[in-house]
Design a protein around this motif. Structure first.
Motif, short mmCIF file in Angstrom:
data_model
loop_
_atom_site.label_atom_id
_atom_site.label_comp_id
_atom_site.label_asym_id
_atom_site.label_seq_id
_atom_site.Cartn_x
_atom_site.Cartn_y
_atom_site.Cartn_z
N GLY A 139 43.76 27.38 23.53
CA GLY A 139 45.06 27.30 24.17
C GLY A 139 45.17 26.00 24.96
N ALA A 140 46.32 25.79 25.55
CA ALA A 140 46.58 24.58 26.34
C ALA A 140 47.13 24.99 27.70
CB ALA A 140 47.57 23.67 25.62
N ILE A 141 46.79 24.19 28.70
CA ILE A 141 47.28 24.49 30.05
C ILE A 141 47.39 23.21 30.85
CG2 ILE A 141 44.92 24.91 30.90
CD1 ILE A 141 46.06 26.97 32.85
N PHE A 152 41.89 24.24 26.03
CA PHE A 152 40.83 25.24 26.16
C PHE A 152 40.27 25.59 24.79
CE2 PHE A 152 39.63 29.75 25.88
CZ PHE A 152 38.60 29.80 26.80
N ARG A 153 38.95 25.61 24.68
CA ARG A 153 38.26 26.06 23.47
C ARG A 153 37.12 26.96 23.89
NH1 ARG A 153 42.14 24.43 21.69
NH2 ARG A 153 42.57 22.98 19.97
N SER A 159 33.93 26.94 27.60
CA SER A 159 34.64 28.02 28.30
C SER A 159 34.61 27.84 29.82
CB SER A 159 34.04 29.38 27.92
OG SER A 159 34.35 29.72 26.60
N LYS A 160 33.57 27.14 30.31
CA LYS A 160 33.44 26.96 31.75
C LYS A 160 34.49 26.01 32.32
CE LYS A 160 28.41 27.54 31.43
NZ LYS A 160 27.10 26.88 31.63
N GLU A 161 35.15 25.22 31.45
CA GLU A 161 36.12 24.26 31.93
C GLU A 161 37.33 24.96 32.55
OE1 GLU A 161 37.11 21.58 28.81
OE2 GLU A 161 35.04 20.96 28.47
N ILE A 162 37.69 26.12 32.01
CA ILE A 162 38.77 26.92 32.58
C ILE A 162 38.18 28.26 33.01
CG2 ILE A 162 40.92 28.16 32.12
CD1 ILE A 162 41.32 25.19 32.42
N GLN A 163 38.23 28.53 34.30
CA GLN A 163 37.73 29.77 34.86
C GLN A 163 38.89 30.57 35.43
OE1 GLN A 163 34.56 28.86 37.64
NE2 GLN A 163 33.46 27.59 36.16
N ILE A 164 38.65 31.84 35.70
CA ILE A 164 39.67 32.67 36.32
C ILE A 164 39.36 32.76 37.81
CG2 ILE A 164 40.88 34.87 36.29
CD1 ILE A 164 41.05 33.19 33.69
N ASP A 165 40.25 32.16 38.60
CA ASP A 165 40.04 32.10 40.05
C ASP A 165 40.68 33.29 40.74
OD1 ASP A 165 39.43 31.01 42.63
OD2 ASP A 165 41.54 30.42 42.78
N HIS A 166 39.96 33.89 41.68
CA HIS A 166 40.56 34.85 42.60
C HIS A 166 41.26 34.04 43.69
CE1 HIS A 166 37.57 37.63 40.76
NE2 HIS A 166 38.55 38.50 40.93
N ASN A 195 46.39 38.23 41.98
CA ASN A 195 45.27 37.54 42.63
C ASN A 195 44.47 36.69 41.66
OD1 ASN A 195 43.72 36.92 44.94
ND2 ASN A 195 42.20 38.49 44.44
N LEU A 196 44.98 36.44 40.47
CA LEU A 196 44.20 35.74 39.45
C LEU A 196 45.00 34.59 38.84
CD1 LEU A 196 42.69 38.89 37.72
CD2 LEU A 196 41.48 37.32 39.25
N ILE A 197 44.36 33.43 38.70
CA ILE A 197 44.96 32.26 38.07
C ILE A 197 43.89 31.56 37.22
CG2 ILE A 197 45.87 29.93 38.48
CD1 ILE A 197 47.31 30.90 40.89
N ALA A 198 44.26 31.18 36.00
CA ALA A 198 43.38 30.34 35.18
C ALA A 198 43.35 28.95 35.80
CB ALA A 198 43.89 30.29 33.75
N ALA A 199 42.16 28.45 36.11
CA ALA A 199 42.06 27.21 36.88
C ALA A 199 40.87 26.37 36.43
CB ALA A 199 41.92 27.54 38.37
#
Length: 265
Positions: A139-141, A152-153, A159-166, A195-199
């Motif tokens: 995906g793209a963000i 994102f790949r 996968s570590k480049e985009i994490q889900i932040d609380h 409470n969650l954002i892809a970051a």
């Protein structure tokens, strides 16, 4: 050497045209510079696609709601902030991630774990792994904390480049009221889409368990939304703020006094 009057006039005309062109170019460069240092630098920083401040927190076509402790208060984020209790941090003892349940459960029972739900919500042009309608593969963000475009790949390293932040870090929540919640309520807090954002992975690691007094996104365009989201989460789960945290939030909201609270929509 003799120069005719006609040749002299033509030379003068070409010289005047050249000077006129230089003046036009100089004025163009000056106008671009003035635009950049007034509004342009902020326009250039705006995401090219919808970010967290525009996109819905909740998509009812494939997500199911997580029940919080309290509804998010309606109205301005500043008013909601004033409604939060102000206390010092509780001792950081006995904190374990497991106190908020197993990471990335399928708490809404829609068939997908929370991490993939948030990737699907926040990424554009989402692709799934073969044979799955849940496991996000690509995906793209326009990443909200840095304002940079990221492809994102899924992979062991990528996968570590985009994490889900609380947005409200669980460690911060633990010291500001979450110890008094039930295990089910803490599980909801850890998996609530609010409470969650892809970051950005490195930005998320840098933030760690920081609150608004110790960490804010580098991308200033997202700060009002980010702080309003923290306030909304804390109000929704009965958490408090410290005085330095409240002061930092007020400074952010001073630049956007009409910023509303954030709720599932």
């Amino acid at each position: 050497m003799t120069v005719s009057w006609g040749a002299y006039r033509r030379a003068r005309r070409r010289s005047r045209q050249a000077w006129a062109l230089l003046v036009v170019l100089a004025l163009s460069v000056l106008s671009i510079v003035l635009w950049f240092f007034t509004a342009g630098q902020f326009a250039a920083a705006e995401p090219a696609v919808a970010g967290p401040s525009q996109a819905p927190v909740f998509d009812g076509t494939w997500m199911k709601p997580v029940v919080p402790v309290y509804p998010v208060p309606q109205g301005s984020a500043r008013a909601a902030l004033d409604g939060l209790a102000v206390k010092g941090r509780a001792p950081n003892i006995n904190y374990q991630r497991e106190a908020f349940g197993q990471a990335w459960l399928d708490v809404d029972r829609n068939g997908c774990d929370t991490r993939n739900d948030i990737l699907r919500r926040d990424l554009a042009s989402v692709g799934f792994t073969e044979g799955s309608t849940c496991r996000v593969a690509s995906g793209a963000i326009v990443e909200p904390y840095t304002g940079t475009a990221v492809e994102f790949r899924r992979g062991p390293e990528s996968s570590k480049e985009i994490q889900i932040d609380h947005v409200v870090a669980l460690g911060d929540a633990w010291q500001k009221g979450a110890q008094g919640l039930t295990p089910q309520q803490r599980q909801s807090l850890a998996n609530d889409p609010l409470n969650l954002i892809a970051a950005d992975g490195p930005a998320n690691q840098q933030k760690s368990a920081g609150d608004a007094a110790t960490w804010l996104p580098k991308n200033k365009n997202i700060r009002c939304h980010y702080v309003a989201r923290q306030i909304s989460v804390k109000a929704s789960y009965g958490l408090w703020v410290t005085q330095p945290e409240k002061d930092a939030m007020k400074r952010v909201l001073d630049s956007c006094p009409d910023q509303p609270t954030i709720a599932a929509r």
